[in-house]
Scaffold this motif. Structure first.
Motif, PDB file in Angstrom:
ATOM      1  N   VAL A  26       0.868  -1.175   0.000  1.00 16.36           N
ATOM      2  CA  VAL A  26       0.000   0.000   0.000  1.00 16.36           C
ATOM      3  C   VAL A  26       0.905   1.225   0.000  1.00 16.36           C
ATOM      4  CG1 VAL A  26      -1.751   1.311   1.241  1.00 16.36           C
ATOM      5  CG2 VAL A  26      -1.847  -1.191   1.249  1.00 16.36           C
ATOM      6  N   TYR A  31       3.363  -4.774   3.620  1.00 18.73           N
ATOM      7  CA  TYR A  31       2.906  -5.204   4.941  1.00 18.73           C
ATOM      8  C   TYR A  31       2.677  -6.710   4.958  1.00 18.73           C
ATOM      9  CZ  TYR A  31       1.771  -0.251   5.577  1.00 18.73           C
ATOM     10  OH  TYR A  31       1.838   1.121   5.672  1.00 18.73           O
ATOM     11  N   ASP A  65      -7.076   3.513   5.587  1.00 21.72           N
ATOM     12  CA  ASP A  65      -5.747   3.062   5.996  1.00 21.72           C
ATOM     13  C   ASP A  65      -5.626   2.730   7.481  1.00 21.72           C
ATOM     14  OD1 ASP A  65      -5.774   5.627   6.980  1.00 21.72           O
ATOM     15  OD2 ASP A  65      -4.042   6.300   5.829  1.00 21.72           O
ATOM     16  N   LEU A  68      -4.086  -0.612   8.475  1.00 23.63           N
ATOM     17  CA  LEU A  68      -2.637  -0.835   8.376  1.00 23.63           C
ATOM     18  C   LEU A  68      -1.942  -0.710   9.721  1.00 23.63           C
ATOM     19  CD1 LEU A  68      -1.973   1.226   5.137  1.00 23.63           C
ATOM     20  CD2 LEU A  68      -2.350  -1.245   5.323  1.00 23.63           C
TER      21      LEU A  68
END
Length: 78
Positions: A26, A31, A65, A68
């Motif tokens: 991303v 990740y 987001d 994340l």
């Protein structure tokens, strides 16, 4: 320690299948989503690990987001 870099082809190998970890990229950061039950088998709501999901996360995901936060960073997509 030098940061690991991934090409799109290298990232594709980390699809969460056949014992591989599940990685997603991303905004250039890679990740590890392997530890998330939602990503079991490398799939999550029609998305698959081993890909750059920037567009999906910011334009199609209801989560944005914030999902994340707390995920291990394993490197950068180049």
């Amino acid at each position: 320690m030098e940061e690991k870099t991934f090409t799109h082809e290298e990232l594709a190998k980390f699809n969460g299948e056949n014992g591989q970890p599940a990685y997603v990229a991303v905004s250039g950061t890679v990740y590890d989503v392997s530890g998330k039950d939602a990503w079991k088998g490398g799939k999550h709501h029609g998305n698959v690990a081993g890909k750059d999901l920037t567009d999906v996360l910011y334009n199609k995901s209801p989560h944005g987001d914030k999902v994340l936060k707390g995920l291990p960073v394993v490197g950068k997509l180049v």
